[in-house]
Each structure stands twice: as structure tokens, then as C-alpha cells.
Scaffold this motif. Structure first.
Motif, PDB file in Angstrom:
ATOM      1  N   GLY A  10       0.786  -1.238   0.000  1.00 21.22           N
ATOM      2  CA  GLY A  10       0.000   0.000   0.000  1.00 21.22           C
ATOM      3  C   GLY A  10       0.809   1.275   0.000  1.00 21.22           C
ATOM      4  N   SER A  36      -1.112  -6.769  -1.405  1.00 21.31           N
ATOM      5  CA  SER A  36      -1.535  -6.672  -0.006  1.00 21.31           C
ATOM      6  C   SER A  36      -2.952  -6.093  -0.007  1.00 21.31           C
ATOM      7  N   SER A  87       5.861  -1.017   1.399  1.00 16.72           N
ATOM      8  CA  SER A  87       5.471   0.024   2.368  1.00 16.72           C
ATOM      9  C   SER A  87       6.204  -0.157   3.695  1.00 16.72           C
TER      10      SER A  87
HETATM   11  C1  LIG Z   1      -2.855   8.285   0.319  1.00 13.57           C
HETATM   12  C2  LIG Z   1      -1.938   7.369   1.075  1.00 13.57           C
HETATM   13  C3  LIG Z   1      -0.673   7.175   0.620  1.00 13.57           C
HETATM   14  C4  LIG Z   1       0.201   6.321   1.283  1.00 13.57           C
HETATM   15  N1  LIG Z   1       1.464   6.128   0.792  1.00 13.57           N
HETATM   16  C5  LIG Z   1       2.309   5.332   1.467  1.00 13.57           C
HETATM   17  C6  LIG Z   1       3.622   5.119   0.967  1.00 13.57           C
HETATM   18  O1  LIG Z   1       4.021   5.637  -0.097  1.00 13.57           O
HETATM   19  N2  LIG Z   1       4.454   4.308   1.671  1.00 13.57           N
HETATM   20  C7  LIG Z   1       4.062   3.705   2.836  1.00 13.57           C
HETATM   21  O2  LIG Z   1       4.871   2.989   3.428  1.00 13.57           O
HETATM   22  N3  LIG Z   1       2.824   3.876   3.312  1.00 13.57           N
HETATM   23  C8  LIG Z   1       1.934   4.665   2.664  1.00 13.57           C
HETATM   24  N4  LIG Z   1       0.663   4.838   3.154  1.00 13.57           N
HETATM   25  C9  LIG Z   1       0.256   4.093   4.343  1.00 13.57           C
HETATM   26  C10 LIG Z   1      -0.038   2.637   3.992  1.00 13.57           C
HETATM   27  O3  LIG Z   1      -0.946   2.548   2.930  1.00 13.57           O
HETATM   28  C11 LIG Z   1      -0.572   1.875   5.220  1.00 13.57           C
HETATM   29  O4  LIG Z   1       0.455   1.795   6.168  1.00 13.57           O
HETATM   30  C12 LIG Z   1      -1.078   0.489   4.875  1.00 13.57           C
HETATM   31  O5  LIG Z   1      -1.549  -0.100   6.046  1.00 13.57           O
HETATM   32  C13 LIG Z   1      -0.010  -0.382   4.257  1.00 13.57           C
HETATM   33  O6  LIG Z   1      -0.503  -1.689   4.158  1.00 13.57           O
HETATM   34  P1  LIG Z   1       0.327  -2.870   3.490  1.00 13.57           P
HETATM   35  O7  LIG Z   1       1.725  -2.747   3.931  1.00 13.57           O
HETATM   36  O8  LIG Z   1      -0.297  -4.114   3.996  1.00 13.57           O
HETATM   37  O9  LIG Z   1       0.160  -2.743   2.027  1.00 13.57           O
HETATM   38  C14 LIG Z   1      -0.225   5.676   2.482  1.00 13.57           C
HETATM   39  C15 LIG Z   1      -1.528   5.882   2.924  1.00 13.57           C
HETATM   40  C16 LIG Z   1      -2.377   6.716   2.238  1.00 13.57           C
HETATM   41  C17 LIG Z   1      -3.779   6.885   2.736  1.00 13.57           C
END
Ligand SMILES: Cc1cc2nc3c(=O)[nH]c(=O)nc-3n(C[C@H](O)[C@H](O)[C@H](O)COP(=O)(O)O)c2cc1C
Length: 390
Positions: A10, A36, A87
Motif C-alpha cells: 500500500g 496486499s 510500504s
Molecule cells: C494516500 C496514502 C498514501 C500512502 N502512501 C504510502 C507510501 O508511499 N508508503 C508507505 O509505506 N505507506 C503509505 N501509506 C500508508 C499505507 O498505505 C498503510 O500503512 C497500509 O496499512 C499499508 O498496508 P500494506 O503494507 O499491507 O500494504 C499511504 C496511505 C495513504 C492513505
């Protein structure tokens, strides 16, 4: 063909994963894409499933069509797992050994090499907890592609951007080679592209070389640790990053640039398609259309021959583009120029020029012959350098 799991987590950089997936497929990798849960907020599964049918798996995926446990079957098939973008949350999960979704589960269940391309805001990236997690993952053998620096989606400026997809592809292509071979401390000159031999202010003689093989050789030599100077004839290719690039037009200019740089160099790779001949004189005015017209040509300097003659200590690798009798002409050229090795391209029926793939027949000065099978030019470049310079 290598099986690669492309994990997408994400991050706002998730949209770049589409281009990355296409580049991986184009470079002959067999990919499966695993998202994810939050990746689907950034990139639609419908888009991915339409572009890559039967290759996309969602976070909650548990069983495949044959009732196999997906986290185990995908983990076993994988030759490499690449999470891009990765992320901060994904990094934390991996470093804790948490497995809340298919992607994290299969990372625990695999013996394949895992490569992460972190992407996040600069302050998040510099956060000590994130850095501690990265350190822990590196110690456990995971490979981290350093994020690049620049303007970020949130408006901040700094380190944390996901590297461009073509840079990630280059990193992936280099993994098998960079761990076992090194050109650290070596200086290499690579010539690439065609030359333009001027006839008048608006016309020149040239050839079909795109420069792609030479640029990939320069990149591979650099990734293996060499300090590279790329001397390039006119091409439309993007200049390689962090490398000295000397742009030239004619064979004479290429010769002069090579000569200037050769004295303290160890490796000379002549991948340029240097024009053998040039017009004996260049018309100052545009030549007007009239009756039949003929050009008087004279020989250009033989760059690699001159370099090897003057600097015999340099390892000289030449290239030959042949349409017939490849081996015979290859041996002749190897001997005539006193080269250490020659790589022969079969350019019959328009093959090789401007293509992304290449295959080579290579002859070394002690008479060893080997073939590098058809592969993306960067991989061919790695194989060639690692075989010749091990
Ligand atoms: C608009 C938006 C942009 C985001 N961009 C990032 C990013 O570039 N890197 C990051 O580590 N988290 C980012 N986040 C936070 C993650 O999406 C969040 O921590 C999420 O739970 C990650 O889940 P995952 O690691 O399971 O994919 C962002 C959140 C939002 C709402």
C-alpha cells in the motif's frame, strides 16, 4: 525463465507496478502478482487482472483452483520475490515475521531470494524504527533496493521514492551476477552506437546501430563495479546514470575520445558500429541535385586495432556484425586486430539492430568458442562480461 512473485503493497507508488510487471514479462520473467489488502486502495485488481489474466492474487487468497494452499504453492514456485513498492508497514511485518496476508505468508514460506523496493515519505524512511527494520531484514539476507531521492507525492523532497521500474529491472537482472563477480577497481571504456560521417551540412553516412548493446554493456560493467566511460555515437537512448558519457559524431571523434581515455584503462569494449569509411572531403554547401553523383571515400581509423597496438595491456573485446560466414570472419577479425575476444552478431535478415534481445557467438584469443543464448541485452551483457572477465 525465472518465476518472479511481484508483491505490491500500500504505497502511492503502486501505480508504477504495472509498468514494472510489463518490463519483467518483456525481459522473459514468468510473473505472478500478489497484492496486499491496502494495495487495492491504490491500484485496482480489475485493471491488473485485465492486463495480466490468471496472474493476480489478492490478500485474502488461500486456495488455488486445485485446492492447493496458495501461500505454500506460490512460495515453492518462486525463483525470486520482489515487493515493489514495499510500504513501511510491509517492512515492519516482514521484520517481525508477521503474516496477516497472502504476500507476507508466502515471504515466510519461501526459500527464494526476497528483494524489497521501499517507497515512502522521506520522514517515514528516515524513521529509526523503519531503519532498524531494514537493518534486520538485510541481516536476514533480504536485498533492499535503495529508494531514490526527489520530489515526493506528498510535496516533500528527499529520499523515499521507489526507483523507476527500469532501474528495478536492472537490479533484478544483475542479482545472479553481481554476487559472484566483480570488476571493482577496474576502469572500462565502452563504445556504442553508430557514427555519422558527414557528406555535406545536411547529410551523412551511417548504419542501423541503436547503441542498445553498448549501453547495456556499459551498465553491466558499472553494476559489476567498474568505473565506466561510455563513448557514444548519436543515439536516442537515455544517458546512463552516474557514468561518464562522451558524445561523439564521427569515427575520428570516437577514436580521439578513446585514445584520450585509454592510457589508464583496463578494459576496452568496442560495441560501436564504427563506419569503416568516410567521405574524402565534406562539402561546405549543401550538394545540389544534378546528374549521377559519386562519393569518394577514405578509410576511417580502426579504433580497437589502434588501442590494442598502443596499449597492449588493455583487455580488448571487439564486436562483429556479420550476415554470412560468422565464425570465419570472426576469427579473421580477432587475429587481424590482435583482440582478446570477439563477440559475433548475426545481423542477417535485419536481426539485432534496435532489438531488445540478442544472442552472441564469442571467440577468445586462445580459441575457446561459446554461445550466449537469446536474452534481453542487459542479461547478455552480464553473461558476456562474467564469462570473459571472471
Ligand atoms: C494516500 C496514502 C498514501 C500512502 N502512501 C504510502 C507510501 O508511499 N508508503 C508507505 O509505506 N505507506 C503509505 N501509506 C500508508 C499505507 O498505505 C498503510 O500503512 C497500509 O496499512 C499499508 O498496508 P500494506 O503494507 O499491507 O500494504 C499511504 C496511505 C495513504 C492513505
Amino acid at each position: 525463465m525465472k518465476n518472479v512473485i511481484l508483491g505490491i503493497s500500500g504505497s502511492i507508488a503502486a501505480y508504477k507496478a504495472i509498468e514494472l510487471a510489463k518490463l519483467l514479462i518483456n525481459a522473459n520473467y514468468n510473473i505472478n502478482i500478489v497484492l496486499s489488502k491496502s494495495a487495492t486502495d491504490f491500484i485496482s485488481p480489475l485493471t491488473l487482472k485485465s492486463l495480466f489474466p490468471k496472474k493476480v492474487f489478492l490478500a485474502e487468497g488461500t486456495l488455488d483452483d486445485h485446492d492447493q494452499m496458495l501461500h505454500i504453492s506460490l512460495a515453492k514456485q518462486a525463483g525470486l520475490i520482489l515487493i515493489a513498492p514495499c510500504s513501511a508497514n510491509m517492512i515492519a511485518n516482514l521484520s517481525n515475521g508477521s503474516a496477516p496476508c497472502l504476500l507476507t505468508s508466502l515471504c515466510l514460506a519461501t526459500k527464494a531470494k526476497t528483494v524489497l523496493a521501499p517507497a515512502m515519505n522521506v520522514v517515514m524512511w528516515e524513521n529509526l524504527i523503519v531503519q532498524a527494520n531494514i537493518k534486520k531484514l538485510k541481516e536476514r539476507g533480504m536485498l533492499i533496493i535503495p529508494p531514490s531521492s526527489g520530489k515526493q507525492a506528498c510535496g516533500d523532497n528527499g529520499v523515499g521514492r521507489m526507483p523507476e521500474p527500469h532501474n528495478i529491472l536492472e537490479y533484478i537482472a544483475s542479482i545472479d551476477f553481481v554476487s559472484y563477480h566483480t570488476l571493482k577497481g577496474k576502469k572500462a571504456i565502452v563504445t556504442a552506437g553508430p557514427t555519422h560521417e558527414k557528406i555535406d551540412p545536411v547529410r551523412f553516412i551511417s548504419n542501423c546501430s541503436s547503441g542498445k548493446m553498448g549501453y547495456n554493456l556499459a551498465k553491466a560493467a558499472q553494476m559489476l563495479g567498474a568505473t565506466v566511460t561510455l563513448i557514444s555515437g548519436p543515439t536516442s537512448l537515455n544517458p546512463p546514470e552516474n557514468m561518464e558519457l562522451i558524445r561523439v559524431n564521427s569515427a575520428q571523434e570516437m577514436f580521439e575520445a578513446a585514445h584520450r581515455k585509454a592510457a589508464n584503462c583496463d578494459i576496452f569494449i568496442s560495441a560501436a558500429a564504427v563506419a569503416d569509411y568516410k567521405p574524402k572531403s565534406i562539402s561546405i554547401e549543401k550538394i545540389k541535385k544534378g546528374a549521377d553523383f559519386s562519393l569518394k571515400l577514405e578509410k576511417n581509423p580502426d579504433i580497437i586495432y589502434e588501442i590494442k597496438s598502443q596499449f597492449p595491456h588493455i583487455f580488448c573485446l571487439g564486436f562483429a556484425a556479420e550476415t554470412t560466414n560468422h565464425l570465419e570472419y570472426g576469427y579473421q577479425k580477432l587475429k587481424a586486430k590482435n583482440l582478446d575476444a570477439i563477440a559475433i552478431n548475426d545481423v542477417s535478415k535485419g536481426k539485432v539492430f534496435n532489438e531488445d534481445y540478442n544472442e552472441l557467438t564469442v571467440i577468445t584469443k586462445n580459441g575457446t568458442e561459446f554461445v550466449i543464448e537469446k536474452n534481453p541485452k542487459l542479461e547478455v551483457a552480464f553473461k558476456l562480461l562474467c564469462t570473459l572477465l571472471k
